[in-house]
Design a protein around this motif. Structure first.
Motif, PDB file in Angstrom:
ATOM      1  N   SER A  44       0.819  -1.216   0.000  1.00 31.48           N
ATOM      2  CA  SER A  44       0.000   0.000   0.000  1.00 31.48           C
ATOM      3  C   SER A  44       0.847   1.259   0.000  1.00 31.48           C
ATOM      4  CB  SER A  44      -0.939   0.002   1.213  1.00 31.48           C
ATOM      5  OG  SER A  44      -0.255   0.337   2.409  1.00 31.48           O
ATOM      6  N   GLN A  45       2.099   1.134   0.453  1.00 32.81           N
ATOM      7  CA  GLN A  45       3.010   2.272   0.431  1.00 32.81           C
ATOM      8  C   GLN A  45       3.654   2.457  -0.937  1.00 32.81           C
ATOM      9  OE1 GLN A  45       3.468   4.172   3.614  1.00 32.81           O
ATOM     10  NE2 GLN A  45       1.572   2.992   3.623  1.00 32.81           N
ATOM     11  N   LEU A  60      -4.864  -1.319  -2.259  1.00 37.31           N
ATOM     12  CA  LEU A  60      -5.722  -0.146  -2.376  1.00 37.31           C
ATOM     13  C   LEU A  60      -6.611  -0.002  -1.146  1.00 37.31           C
ATOM     14  CD1 LEU A  60      -6.716  -0.655  -6.115  1.00 37.31           C
ATOM     15  CD2 LEU A  60      -5.207   1.127  -5.223  1.00 37.31           C
ATOM     16  N   LEU A  61      -7.124  -1.118  -0.638  1.00 40.04           N
ATOM     17  CA  LEU A  61      -7.977  -1.088   0.546  1.00 40.04           C
ATOM     18  C   LEU A  61      -7.197  -0.584   1.764  1.00 40.04           C
ATOM     19  CD1 LEU A  61     -10.900  -1.890   1.439  1.00 40.04           C
ATOM     20  CD2 LEU A  61      -9.920  -4.066   2.200  1.00 40.04           C
ATOM     21  N   GLY A  75      -5.356   1.790  11.317  1.00 40.84           N
ATOM     22  CA  GLY A  75      -5.402   2.348   9.976  1.00 40.84           C
ATOM     23  C   GLY A  75      -5.364   1.291   8.901  1.00 40.84           C
ATOM     24  N   VAL A  76      -4.559   0.260   9.088  1.00 44.17           N
ATOM     25  CA  VAL A  76      -4.472  -0.825   8.117  1.00 44.17           C
ATOM     26  C   VAL A  76      -5.823  -1.518   7.957  1.00 44.17           C
ATOM     27  CG1 VAL A  76      -3.460  -3.106   7.706  1.00 44.17           C
ATOM     28  CG2 VAL A  76      -1.998  -1.201   8.413  1.00 44.17           C
ATOM     29  N   ARG A  77      -6.600  -1.590   9.044  1.00 43.31           N
ATOM     30  CA  ARG A  77      -7.799  -2.444   9.052  1.00 43.31           C
ATOM     31  C   ARG A  77      -9.118  -1.696   8.894  1.00 43.31           C
ATOM     32  NH1 ARG A  77      -4.901  -5.339  14.167  1.00 43.31           N
ATOM     33  NH2 ARG A  77      -3.868  -7.028  13.014  1.00 43.31           N
ATOM     34  N   ILE A  78      -9.151  -0.402   9.124  1.00 41.90           N
ATOM     35  CA  ILE A  78     -10.444   0.275   9.241  1.00 41.90           C
ATOM     36  C   ILE A  78     -11.228   0.284   7.943  1.00 41.90           C
ATOM     37  CG2 ILE A  78      -9.440   2.564   8.849  1.00 41.90           C
ATOM     38  CD1 ILE A  78     -12.469   1.589  11.078  1.00 41.90           C
ATOM     39  N   ALA A  79     -10.593   0.447   6.799  1.00 35.67           N
ATOM     40  CA  ALA A  79     -11.335   0.463   5.536  1.00 35.67           C
ATOM     41  C   ALA A  79     -11.999  -0.882   5.275  1.00 35.67           C
ATOM     42  CB  ALA A  79     -10.420   0.840   4.380  1.00 35.67           C
ATOM     43  N   PRO A 127      -6.010 -10.366   0.815  1.00 32.45           N
ATOM     44  CA  PRO A 127      -6.798 -10.216  -0.412  1.00 32.45           C
ATOM     45  C   PRO A 127      -8.223 -10.756  -0.308  1.00 32.45           C
ATOM     46  CG  PRO A 127      -4.568 -10.868  -0.962  1.00 32.45           C
ATOM     47  CD  PRO A 127      -4.670 -10.956   0.532  1.00 32.45           C
ATOM     48  N   ASP A 128      -8.484 -11.620   0.672  1.00 28.70           N
ATOM     49  CA  ASP A 128      -9.840 -12.144   0.837  1.00 28.70           C
ATOM     50  C   ASP A 128     -10.813 -11.080   1.306  1.00 28.70           C
ATOM     51  OD1 ASP A 128      -9.466 -15.134   0.363  1.00 28.70           O
ATOM     52  OD2 ASP A 128      -7.923 -14.729   1.845  1.00 28.70           O
ATOM     53  N   ALA A 129     -10.328 -10.034   1.986  1.00 27.82           N
ATOM     54  CA  ALA A 129     -11.226  -8.992   2.483  1.00 27.82           C
ATOM     55  C   ALA A 129     -11.880  -8.222   1.345  1.00 27.82           C
ATOM     56  CB  ALA A 129     -10.476  -8.064   3.432  1.00 27.82           C
ATOM     57  N   PRO A 130     -11.123  -7.621   0.417  1.00 27.91           N
ATOM     58  CA  PRO A 130     -11.804  -6.939  -0.697  1.00 27.91           C
ATOM     59  C   PRO A 130     -12.574  -7.904  -1.591  1.00 27.91           C
ATOM     60  CG  PRO A 130      -9.425  -6.988  -1.067  1.00 27.91           C
ATOM     61  CD  PRO A 130      -9.659  -7.426   0.349  1.00 27.91           C
ATOM     62  N   LEU A 131     -12.115  -9.151  -1.708  1.00 20.43           N
ATOM     63  CA  LEU A 131     -12.856 -10.134  -2.502  1.00 20.43           C
ATOM     64  C   LEU A 131     -14.227 -10.400  -1.888  1.00 20.43           C
ATOM     65  CD1 LEU A 131     -13.093 -12.238  -4.773  1.00 20.43           C
ATOM     66  CD2 LEU A 131     -11.967 -13.870  -3.246  1.00 20.43           C
ATOM     67  N   LEU A 132     -14.286 -10.556  -0.559  1.00 26.56           N
ATOM     68  CA  LEU A 132     -15.562 -10.774   0.123  1.00 26.56           C
ATOM     69  C   LEU A 132     -16.517  -9.615  -0.133  1.00 26.56           C
ATOM     70  CD1 LEU A 132     -14.564 -12.221   3.617  1.00 26.56           C
ATOM     71  CD2 LEU A 132     -16.298 -13.177   2.100  1.00 26.56           C
TER      72      LEU A 132
END
Length: 513
Positions: A44-45, A60-61, A75-79, A127-132
Motif C-alpha cells: 500500500s506504500q 488499495l484497501l 489504519g491498516v484495518r479500518i477500511a 486479499p480475501d477482504a476486498p474479494l468478500l
C-alpha cells in the motif's frame, strides 16, 4: 402488529451488527499486525498495478484505511471493517430482491456477520477482504437483474466482478456462475441476445485490465504463480478433505453452518416458494467454487478462507431456511440457530481475541495462532533497532519477506530494511542505494524454521559463502506473555562486495528440470 414485529427484528439485527462492528474496531486497534498484513501494508506504500503474489486490491484497501487512521494497525484495518458494513447492506438488499422479505434480509445480514470468516476475515486484512466485499455486490447486482429485468444492472455487475478480480483471481468463478444462471433459467436466456451482458463483460475486462498489463510486463508471473496451483501434480491426498470440512464448519460457525446447509437444501426443492431465478442464482454462486475447492482438496491443502466468495450466498440461504421455509421436523433447531448465531460468534470472537493477544486461555501454551499472528513483534523490532543503532548498521537484512515487512512497519520511516533473497517480491519499490549496502549490515535470522523459507541451516550456509566475516552480536526473543514464540539471531555482516542480494528468479519462471 406484523409491521411492528418486522421493524423490531430489523432493529435488533442492526443493533447486534453495530455492536459487533464496534467490538471488531476495538480489537483491530489493539491487536498487532500479523505477518501477511504487514507485507500488504508495504504494498500500500508502493502502489502498483500488480504484485508477485496477488492483484492490487488489498493494497488499495489498506491505503484507503491508512489515509483515515495512519500507519497503525487500526489504519491498516479500518477500511476493510467499513467495507464489511457495505457488504452487510449488499447482502440485505440481495435478500430483499431474491425473497421479497425484509425479515429474511435482516437475518441474512446478521448471519453473514455471524461467520468467523467475515468477522475475522475483514479484520485481518488479506486479499480475501476486498474479494468478500466485492462478491457481495456481484450477488446484489445479479439479484437486481433477476428482479427488475433492467439491462443497466449488467454494467454494475461487470464493475463488481472487475473489482473482485482486482482483489483475487478466485473471482473468475463468477463467469461460470453467471453462465450457469443464464442457461438454467429459461426466462433469462434472452440475455444471450442482448448487448447488456457483453457490455458488462467489457466493463469487467477494463476494470481488470491494469492487472493484465502488469502481468504482461512481468512475464505473467502472478498468473503463473496462482493458476499453477490448479495443476495439482501431487497426486491424490484425500486426507485434505478431512481438513476442509471441519474448517468450514469452524469458519462459518456451527450455528450458521446448520442454517446455510438447510437453506441450500430447501432452495433445491421445487416446492420452495421462491422464484426459479432466485433459487438458481444462490446455487450458481455457491456450487462452482465449492466443487472446485473440494476437488482441489483431493490433491492439496485448501485454506479455509479460499471459499470466501460463497459466503454471501450461504448466509442468504441460511436466512431462507430460518425465515421463509417451514420445517416439518427440526424447526426448534432452526429457530435456536437463528436466535443465537451472532451472540455465539461475538463470544467466540472475544475469546479468540483474548487468546491471540495474551495466550491466557491455554495457560500460555502454544497454539496455531502464535505463528499466524505476530504478537510481540513490536518489542522485537524495538530491540533490533537498538542493536542496529549500537553497531551503526546502515541496513537491516532478513531472510523472510514478512519479517522484512514487519520491520518496515515498526522501525522509523527511512530505516533501510530489505529481504536478502526473493528480490522478485520487491520490484515495485526502489532498492537500497550503494551507500546503505556498504555496511556494516545487520542480519536477522529466525532460529527456528517457523517463518523462514527453507532450512535455516541452508540459509546460514549460503550466507557464509557470500560474507566471510559474520559475527553474532545479539539474540532477541519474540514472546506472547511469558511464552517464548521465536528467538532471532542478530549477525553483523562484513565485506559484502556485490553479493548482498540473492537475485534468483521466481521459482515459477525457472526452467522445468
Amino acid at each position: 402488529m406484523a409491521t411492528a414485529s418486522l421493524n423490531g427484528h430489523a432493529r435488533n439485527a442492526a443493533l447486534l451488527i453495530g455492536a459487533f462492528f464496534v467490538l471488531r474496531v476495538i480489537v483491530a486497534a489493539v491487536t498487532e499486525l500479523n505477518y501477511d498484513e504487514a507485507y500488504y501494508w508495504v504494498w500500500s506504500q508502493h502502489l502498483a498495478m500488480g504484485y508477485y503474489d496477488h492483484p492490487p486490491g488489498v493494497a488499495l484497501l489498506i491505503r484507503a484505511g491508512t489515509i483515515i487512521g495512519g500507519d497503525t494497525p487500526f489504519g491498516v484495518r479500518i477500511a476493510s471493517l467499513i467495507g464489511s458494513l457495505a457488504m452487510s447492506f449488499a447482502v440485505y438488499r440481495s435478500a430483499v430482491a431474491l425473497f421479497d422479505s425484509k425479515r429474511a434480509a435482516a437475518t441474512a445480514a446478521l448471519l453473514l456477520n455471524a461467520t468467523l470468516l467475515v468477522a475475522g476475515g475483514t479484520l485481518i486484512v488479506t486479499p480475501d477482504a476486498p474479494l468478500l466485499i466485492a462478491s457481495s455486490f456481484v450477488l446484489y447486482c445479479l439479484a437486481k437483474i433477476g428482479k427488475t429485468g433492467r439491462g443497466e444492472w449488467w454494467l454494475a455487475t461487470g464493475f463488481a466482478v472487475g473489482v473482485a478480480l482486482v482483489s483475487k483471481y478466485t473471482a473468475l468463478f463468477f463467469g461460470l456462475s453467471i453462465l450457469l444462471w443464464l442457461v438454467l433459467v429459461p426466462e433469462l436466456r434472452r440475455w444471450f441476445l442482448s448487448p447488456w451482458p457483453y457490455l458488462g463483460g467489457l466493463v469487467a475486462l477494463l476494470t481488470f485490465s491494469p492487472v493484465i498489463v502488469w502481468n504482461a510486463q512481468n512475464h505473467w508471473v502472478s498468473f503463473v504463480k496462482q493458476f499453477g496451483r490448479a495443476g495439482l501434480g501431487e497426486g491424490l491426498s484425500p486426507h485434505y478433505i478431512g481438513e476442509l470440512i471441519p474448517a468450514q464448519i469452524g469458519f462459518a460457525t456451527p450455528l450458521v453452518f446448520v442454517l446455510g446447509v438447510a437453506g441450500i437444501y430447501a432452495l433445491a426443492k421445487r416446492k420452495a416458494e421462491v422464484a426459479r431465478w432466485a433459487r438458481v442464482l444462490i446455487h450458481a454462486t455457491f456450487w462452482p467454487v465449492l466443487v472446485y475447492f473440494a476437488w482441489h482438496a483431493l490433491h492439496a491443502r485448501v485454506d479455509p478462507n479460499w471459499l470466501g466468495p460463497i459466503y454471501p450466498s450461504f448466509a442468504i440461504a441460511g436466512a431462507f431456511a430460518a425465515e421463509c421455509y417451514v420445517w416439518p421436523r427440526g424447526q426448534r433447531l432452526i429457530d435456536a440457530c437463528r436466535r443465537w448465531a451472532l451472540p455465539f460468534t461475538m463470544l467466540l470472537f472475544v475469546a479468540l481475541a483474548v487468546q491471540v493477544n495474551t495466550g491466557i486461555l491455554t495457560g500460555y501454551a502454544r497454539d496455531p495462532s502464535v505463528h499466524k499472528m505476530a504478537v510481540g513483534s513490536r518489542e522485537v523490532a524495538r530491540e533490533i533497532d537498538a542493536v542496529r543503532a549500537q553497531i551503526g548498521a546502515s541496513c537491516v537484512l532478513t531472510t523472510d519477506h514478512t519479517e522484512a515487512a514487519l520491520l518496515m512497519f515498526y522501525l522509523a520511516k527511512g530505516t533501510c530494511v530489505a529481504q536478502r533473497g526473493e528480490r522478485y517480491r520487491w520490484t515495485y519499490m526502489a532498492e537500497p542505494d550503494e551507500a546503505q549496502l556498504r555496511g556494516p549490515l545487520l542480519y536477522v535470522i529466525a532460529a527456528g524454521a517457523g517463518n523462514v523459507p527453507g532450512n535455516p541451516i541452508v540459509e546460514e550456509y549460503a550466507l557464509k559463502q557470500d560474507f566471510p566475516r559474520i559475527a553474532r552480536v545479539a539474540t532477541v526473543v519474540r514472546k506472547r506473555g511469558p511464552l517464548v514464540v521465536e528467538p532471532y539471531g542478530l549477525d553483523v555482516l562484513g565485506e559484502a562486495g556485490d553479493k548482498v542480494f540473492d537475485r534468483s528468479p521466481p521459482p515459477e519462471l525457472e526452467p522445468a528440470r
